[in-house]
Design a protein around this motif. Structure first.
Motif, PDB file in Angstrom:
ATOM      1  N   HIS A   1       0.072  -9.882  11.755  1.00 54.31           N
ATOM      2  CA  HIS A   1       0.300 -10.832  12.856  1.00 54.31           C
ATOM      3  C   HIS A   1       1.351 -11.860  12.462  1.00 54.31           C
ATOM      4  CE1 HIS A   1      -2.802  -9.114  15.257  1.00 54.31           C
ATOM      5  NE2 HIS A   1      -3.759  -9.357  14.371  1.00 54.31           N
ATOM      6  N   LYS A   2       1.283 -12.303  11.193  1.00 51.25           N
ATOM      7  CA  LYS A   2       2.220 -13.324  10.721  1.00 51.25           C
ATOM      8  C   LYS A   2       3.658 -12.826  10.777  1.00 51.25           C
ATOM      9  CE  LYS A   2       3.536 -15.987   6.650  1.00 51.25           C
ATOM     10  NZ  LYS A   2       3.372 -16.195   5.216  1.00 51.25           N
ATOM     11  N   TYR A   3       3.876 -11.580  10.339  1.00 45.91           N
ATOM     12  CA  TYR A   3       5.245 -11.047  10.269  1.00 45.91           C
ATOM     13  C   TYR A   3       5.657 -10.294  11.533  1.00 45.91           C
ATOM     14  CZ  TYR A   3       5.382 -12.230   5.297  1.00 45.91           C
ATOM     15  OH  TYR A   3       5.381 -12.900   4.106  1.00 45.91           O
ATOM     16  N   GLY A   4       4.715 -10.115  12.468  1.00 44.64           N
ATOM     17  CA  GLY A   4       5.041  -9.379  13.691  1.00 44.64           C
ATOM     18  C   GLY A   4       5.297  -7.904  13.446  1.00 44.64           C
ATOM     19  N   VAL A   5       4.608  -7.351  12.429  1.00 48.21           N
ATOM     20  CA  VAL A   5       4.739  -5.924  12.087  1.00 48.21           C
ATOM     21  C   VAL A   5       3.374  -5.283  12.335  1.00 48.21           C
ATOM     22  CG1 VAL A   5       5.188  -4.287  10.204  1.00 48.21           C
ATOM     23  CG2 VAL A   5       6.500  -6.401  10.330  1.00 48.21           C
ATOM     24  N   GLU A   6       3.359  -4.038  12.816  1.00 43.28           N
ATOM     25  CA  GLU A   6       2.076  -3.381  13.114  1.00 43.28           C
ATOM     26  C   GLU A   6       1.225  -3.198  11.860  1.00 43.28           C
ATOM     27  OE1 GLU A   6       2.475  -0.037  16.208  1.00 43.28           O
ATOM     28  OE2 GLU A   6       4.493  -0.283  15.415  1.00 43.28           O
ATOM     29  N   TYR A   7      -0.099  -3.190  12.055  1.00 41.10           N
ATOM     30  CA  TYR A   7      -1.039  -2.954  10.943  1.00 41.10           C
ATOM     31  C   TYR A   7      -1.608  -1.537  11.071  1.00 41.10           C
ATOM     32  CZ  TYR A   7      -5.749  -2.789   8.924  1.00 41.10           C
ATOM     33  OH  TYR A   7      -6.884  -2.388   8.268  1.00 41.10           O
ATOM     34  N   ALA A   8      -1.859  -0.900   9.943  1.00 40.83           N
ATOM     35  CA  ALA A   8      -2.508   0.421   9.966  1.00 40.83           C
ATOM     36  C   ALA A   8      -3.486   0.527   8.801  1.00 40.83           C
ATOM     37  CB  ALA A   8      -1.463   1.526   9.876  1.00 40.83           C
ATOM     38  N   ASP A   9      -4.601   1.218   9.042  1.00 39.22           N
ATOM     39  CA  ASP A   9      -5.542   1.536   7.968  1.00 39.22           C
ATOM     40  C   ASP A   9      -5.425   3.035   7.720  1.00 39.22           C
ATOM     41  OD1 ASP A   9      -7.613   2.012   6.289  1.00 39.22           O
ATOM     42  OD2 ASP A   9      -9.209   1.300   7.607  1.00 39.22           O
ATOM     43  N   LEU A  10      -4.862   3.393   6.575  1.00 40.83           N
ATOM     44  CA  LEU A  10      -4.609   4.815   6.296  1.00 40.83           C
ATOM     45  C   LEU A  10      -5.744   5.465   5.516  1.00 40.83           C
ATOM     46  CD1 LEU A  10      -0.850   4.691   5.146  1.00 40.83           C
ATOM     47  CD2 LEU A  10      -1.749   4.883   7.454  1.00 40.83           C
ATOM     48  N   THR A  11      -6.745   4.672   5.119  1.00 40.84           N
ATOM     49  CA  THR A  11      -7.750   5.209   4.194  1.00 40.84           C
ATOM     50  C   THR A  11      -8.495   6.426   4.743  1.00 40.84           C
ATOM     51  OG1 THR A  11      -9.276   3.516   4.996  1.00 40.84           O
ATOM     52  CG2 THR A  11      -8.127   3.050   2.932  1.00 40.84           C
ATOM     53  N   SER A  12      -8.596   6.517   6.072  1.00 38.64           N
ATOM     54  CA  SER A  12      -9.311   7.688   6.635  1.00 38.64           C
ATOM     55  C   SER A  12      -8.361   8.615   7.400  1.00 38.64           C
ATOM     56  CB  SER A  12     -10.424   7.210   7.564  1.00 38.64           C
ATOM     57  OG  SER A  12      -9.868   6.379   8.563  1.00 38.64           O
ATOM     58  N   LYS A  13      -7.047   8.341   7.306  1.00 42.32           N
ATOM     59  CA  LYS A  13      -6.070   9.163   8.042  1.00 42.32           C
ATOM     60  C   LYS A  13      -5.509  10.260   7.143  1.00 42.32           C
ATOM     61  CE  LYS A  13      -4.024   6.428  11.771  1.00 42.32           C
ATOM     62  NZ  LYS A  13      -4.648   5.143  11.812  1.00 42.32           N
ATOM     63  N   SER A  14      -5.108  11.390   7.762  1.00 39.10           N
ATOM     64  CA  SER A  14      -4.430  12.416   6.963  1.00 39.10           C
ATOM     65  C   SER A  14      -2.951  12.027   6.851  1.00 39.10           C
ATOM     66  CB  SER A  14      -4.588  13.803   7.595  1.00 39.10           C
ATOM     67  OG  SER A  14      -3.859  13.870   8.779  1.00 39.10           O
TER      68      SER A  14
ATOM     69  N   LEU B   1      11.278  10.260  14.209  1.00 39.45           N
ATOM     70  CA  LEU B   1      10.686   8.948  13.942  1.00 39.45           C
ATOM     71  C   LEU B   1       9.758   9.045  12.730  1.00 39.45           C
ATOM     72  CD1 LEU B   1      10.218   5.995  14.937  1.00 39.45           C
ATOM     73  CD2 LEU B   1       8.349   6.885  16.326  1.00 39.45           C
ATOM     74  N   ILE B   2       9.989   8.176  11.720  1.00 43.99           N
ATOM     75  CA  ILE B   2       9.172   8.175  10.506  1.00 43.99           C
ATOM     76  C   ILE B   2       8.343   6.892  10.452  1.00 43.99           C
ATOM     77  CG2 ILE B   2       9.205   8.356   7.976  1.00 43.99           C
ATOM     78  CD1 ILE B   2      10.363  10.828   9.411  1.00 43.99           C
ATOM     79  N   PHE B   3       7.023   7.037  10.270  1.00 44.55           N
ATOM     80  CA  PHE B   3       6.133   5.888  10.148  1.00 44.55           C
ATOM     81  C   PHE B   3       6.042   5.523   8.668  1.00 44.55           C
ATOM     82  CE2 PHE B   3       3.633   5.981  14.298  1.00 44.55           C
ATOM     83  CZ  PHE B   3       4.526   6.844  14.919  1.00 44.55           C
ATOM     84  N   ILE B   4       6.368   4.268   8.316  1.00 49.50           N
ATOM     85  CA  ILE B   4       6.389   3.856   6.904  1.00 49.50           C
ATOM     86  C   ILE B   4       5.418   2.712   6.679  1.00 49.50           C
ATOM     87  CG2 ILE B   4       7.813   2.900   5.040  1.00 49.50           C
ATOM     88  CD1 ILE B   4      10.141   4.522   6.104  1.00 49.50           C
ATOM     89  N   ALA B   5       4.510   2.905   5.690  1.00 49.38           N
ATOM     90  CA  ALA B   5       3.532   1.883   5.320  1.00 49.38           C
ATOM     91  C   ALA B   5       4.108   1.038   4.191  1.00 49.38           C
ATOM     92  CB  ALA B   5       2.252   2.564   4.852  1.00 49.38           C
ATOM     93  N   MET B   6       3.868  -0.283   4.238  1.00 49.93           N
ATOM     94  CA  MET B   6       4.367  -1.161   3.168  1.00 49.93           C
ATOM     95  C   MET B   6       3.411  -2.324   2.928  1.00 49.93           C
ATOM     96  SD  MET B   6       7.785  -2.193   5.362  1.00 49.93           S
ATOM     97  CE  MET B   6       8.641  -2.812   3.949  1.00 49.93           C
ATOM     98  N   ARG B   7       3.411  -2.843   1.693  1.00 43.67           N
ATOM     99  CA  ARG B   7       2.582  -4.002   1.367  1.00 43.67           C
ATOM    100  C   ARG B   7       3.261  -5.284   1.827  1.00 43.67           C
ATOM    101  NH1 ARG B   7      -0.980  -4.232  -2.870  1.00 43.67           N
ATOM    102  NH2 ARG B   7      -1.697  -6.216  -2.031  1.00 43.67           N
ATOM    103  N   ALA B   8       4.583  -5.409   1.502  1.00 46.77           N
ATOM    104  CA  ALA B   8       5.319  -6.640   1.807  1.00 46.77           C
ATOM    105  C   ALA B   8       6.501  -6.306   2.710  1.00 46.77           C
ATOM    106  CB  ALA B   8       5.811  -7.278   0.518  1.00 46.77           C
ATOM    107  N   PRO B   9       6.471  -6.738   3.977  1.00 51.39           N
ATOM    108  CA  PRO B   9       7.486  -6.294   4.940  1.00 51.39           C
ATOM    109  C   PRO B   9       8.888  -6.869   4.718  1.00 51.39           C
ATOM    110  CG  PRO B   9       6.031  -7.885   5.950  1.00 51.39           C
ATOM    111  CD  PRO B   9       5.478  -7.605   4.606  1.00 51.39           C
ATOM    112  N   GLU B  10       9.002  -7.915   3.886  1.00 48.88           N
ATOM    113  CA  GLU B  10      10.328  -8.520   3.692  1.00 48.88           C
ATOM    114  C   GLU B  10      10.861  -8.299   2.279  1.00 48.88           C
ATOM    115  OE1 GLU B  10       9.893 -12.566   4.986  1.00 48.88           O
ATOM    116  OE2 GLU B  10      10.129 -11.999   7.092  1.00 48.88           O
ATOM    117  N   ARG B  11      10.204  -7.407   1.539  1.00 42.21           N
ATOM    118  CA  ARG B  11      10.621  -7.146   0.152  1.00 42.21           C
ATOM    119  C   ARG B  11      11.938  -6.372   0.141  1.00 42.21           C
ATOM    120  NH1 ARG B  11       6.562  -4.584  -4.365  1.00 42.21           N
ATOM    121  NH2 ARG B  11       8.189  -3.728  -5.698  1.00 42.21           N
ATOM    122  N   ALA B  12      12.930  -6.889  -0.569  1.00 43.45           N
ATOM    123  CA  ALA B  12      14.301  -6.348  -0.503  1.00 43.45           C
ATOM    124  C   ALA B  12      14.379  -4.885  -0.937  1.00 43.45           C
ATOM    125  CB  ALA B  12      15.237  -7.205  -1.354  1.00 43.45           C
TER     126      ALA B  12
END
Length: 564
Positions: free
Chosen positions: A31-44, A72-83
């Protein structure tokens, strides 16, 4: 002993709390960065996407590509502004992909990174295990024209000792499915072997049988391709992969079910060319074409298409969207899943956290002119869609009912007020798909007494009788030739019926939920019923009576009462 057990339980509870907190933190950051959240722990995790970023880079920058949807590629990241993470994403985009970023927890990333093991294992066991040769598939499309060709080709590769034989078998399966126009590939283990069937023009056709050892290898390969877990054999799994043929990407959706002998696999082939039809190719008669062209050009209202699964409802709605699309209007769709990508249209896909109801409410805040809702499944979606129609939007959607008149009682059943239906719904239509007779080998034959008994009630008092062929004594039957793969049919066409909202229908819906009453009230509209539309197509030689009887109940009393 009891103390030890309690400590273990306490530790497990703490672990669970930590995991939950980490997920909540990731969600807050999203919410802070305006980037979508996803929980991948139960996803294939899709290996097709994962392999686009090298494992060392992914772990170093704390990112992972977890899903691929065409380009379209979905990419998961910990820090959305990390260079360094953003640079790795840029490298993916330089390969011609678009990317969509998601903030995830460390647990989600660990789950995604675990799948690199499958990739490395696959590469070690056999080079190219996770890829199919698009060139070979393309060649198979050109070479394999009949079921006999497919059987012979599979037998050749299944029996060989070549290290790449399983890849070859899969390439034959995919190439021949595309060549014959199959919508689904079924692999069904039985006692004596494994049966492979294709769904061709809506009908399952047996292709060949596999021996169990070959199937064990084929099923493992399909699971790897689809990003599914190899070691899970007792639970259902869903995945996907894609192949490129003639510069177009074709998505394959895989469903695996545990069975009595081995896992049953069904692969849905999503070929964009089969769904990207213009309105003219849908099989509407001239008067229906005029009605739909007029209705979809209105600025607001609701057009509902009904019918069972696989009756071509979505294809028709896509054709409507293409027809109304222009740079001056905003079109948003909510689909499950997105089957075909339309340029210039905002398409969204239903997920665990994004339902039809939530999607529709969010969409209304996006200032759309036209909305397409994949399906009205419950009262909440029905109420929101009706509200959207009444507040100046043009809404397209689908509903599960048997015929066009059944739309109104179904909506009332879902809690929509009968008094406002007249203002909200503009057209209710229903359709089925019948197979087209092969124009090369179809055979003419006189209409017999039994066939006449079925056809006469349909043709008696038929609207627009002047458009019927002069010869009403002949119909056509399938034969089978090289062009249609020996089946006698090639392609499908819709048989359609519609009810327009007017004063009579509005009045009828207010006082009666009987479909028979609604059909009587619609009689003055002079629109053919679905069975009548089919009867005309039989006289025109487009389809056969057997085929129409397969998908439409010609003895339906309500229908005949509406026609009489």
């Amino acid at each position: 002993m009891a103390t030890q057990f309690n400590e273990k339980k306490q530790e497990e509870r703490l672990e669970e709390l930590r995991a939950r907190e980490e997920e909540q933190l990731a969600e807050m950051l999203s919410h802070k960065y305006g980037v979508e959240y996803a929980d991948l722990t139960s996803k294939s995790i899709e290996t097709d996407a994962l392999r686009l970023i090298d494992e060392k880079v992914a772990r170093a920058t704390e990112i992972a590509a977890f899903r691929k949807q065409n380009k379209l590629i979905f990419i998961a990241m910990r820090a959305p502004e990390r260079a360094d993470a953003l640079q790795a994403i840029k490298d993916v985009e330089s390969l011609g992909y678009q990317t969509r970023r998601f903030i995830v927890s460390k647990a989600s990333l660990d789950h995604a990174w675990d799948r690199y093991h499958d990739l490395s294992y696959a590469t070690e066991t056999e080079a190219g295990i996770l890829t199919l040769s698009n060139e070979v598939i393309q060649r198979m499309i050109e070479e394999l024209k009949t079921l006999q060709d497919v059987q012979a080709e599979i037998a050749t590769h299944a029996g060989s000792k070549d290290v790449h034989r399983i890849s070859r078998v899969l390439e034959v399966i995919m190439g021949s499915a595309l060549s014959l126009g199959a919508s689904d590939i079924h692999l069904e283990p039985e006692d004596a072997g494994v049966r492979m069937r294709y769904r061709l023009d809506g009908v399952l056709v047996e292709v060949t049988m596999f021996d169990a050892p070959t199937y064990a290898l084929v099923s493992s390969r399909i699971k790897l391709l689809s990003g599914l877990k190899l070691n899970i054999k007792s639970a259902a799994q869903d995945g996907r992969f894609s192949i490129v043929v003639h510069q177009k990407e074709i998505e394959i959706r895989t469903s695996v079910l545990p069975g009595a002998y081995a896992e049953t696999i069904v692969m849905r082939v999503l070929d964009p060319t089969t769904i990207a039809l213009p309105m003219e190719a849908l099989g509407f008669d001239k008067y229906l074409m005029d009605i739909f062209t007029r209705e979809i050009s209105k600025p607001n209202g609701m057009i509902l298409n009904t019918g069972p699964t696989g009756s071509g409802k979505t294809t028709t709605l896509y054709a409507f969207l293409r027809q109304v699309h222009n740079p001056g209007i905003k079109i948003v769709t909510i689909e499950d899943p997105i089957e075909y990508h339309l340029p210039g249209i905002v398409q969204t896909q239903v997920s665990k956290d994004y339902s039809f109801a939530l999607g529709l409410r969010s969409t209304l805040r996006q200032d759309p002119d036209v909305i397409m809702v994949g399906e009205i499944r419950d009262a909440e979606v029905a109420a929101t869609a009706v509200h959207a129609s009444l507040t100046g939007h043009l809404v397209f959607s689908t509903l599960h009912t048997n015929d066009a008149a059944g739309t109104f009682p179904r909506l009332i059943d879902m809690g929509v007020n009968a008094d406002i239906l007249g203002a909200a719904v503009t057209v209710a239509m229903a359709q089925r798909l019948v197979r087209r007779l092969c124009p090369v080998c179809r055979e003419a034959k006189p209409i017999g007494a039994a066939e006449r008994a079925l056809m006469e009630p349909l043709l008696k008092n038929i609207p627009h009788a002047d458009e019927l062929p002069a010869n009403r004594e002949t119909m056509w039957t399938p034969k089978g030739c090289e062009k249609c793969g020996g089946l006698g049919y090639k392609g499908r066409i819709a048989v359609v019926e519609a009810v327009l909202m007017d004063q009579e229908i509005e009045e009828c819906v207010r006082h009666s939920s009987s479909e028979r009453d609604i059909w009587k009230a619609a009689k003055h509209q002079q629109i053919r019923r679905m069975a009548q539309d089919g009867a005309v197509k039989i006289l025109q030689g487009v389809t056969s009576l057997d085929e129409l009887s397969r998908v439409v109940d010609l003895h339906d009393e309500v229908m005949l009462a509406g026609i009489a």
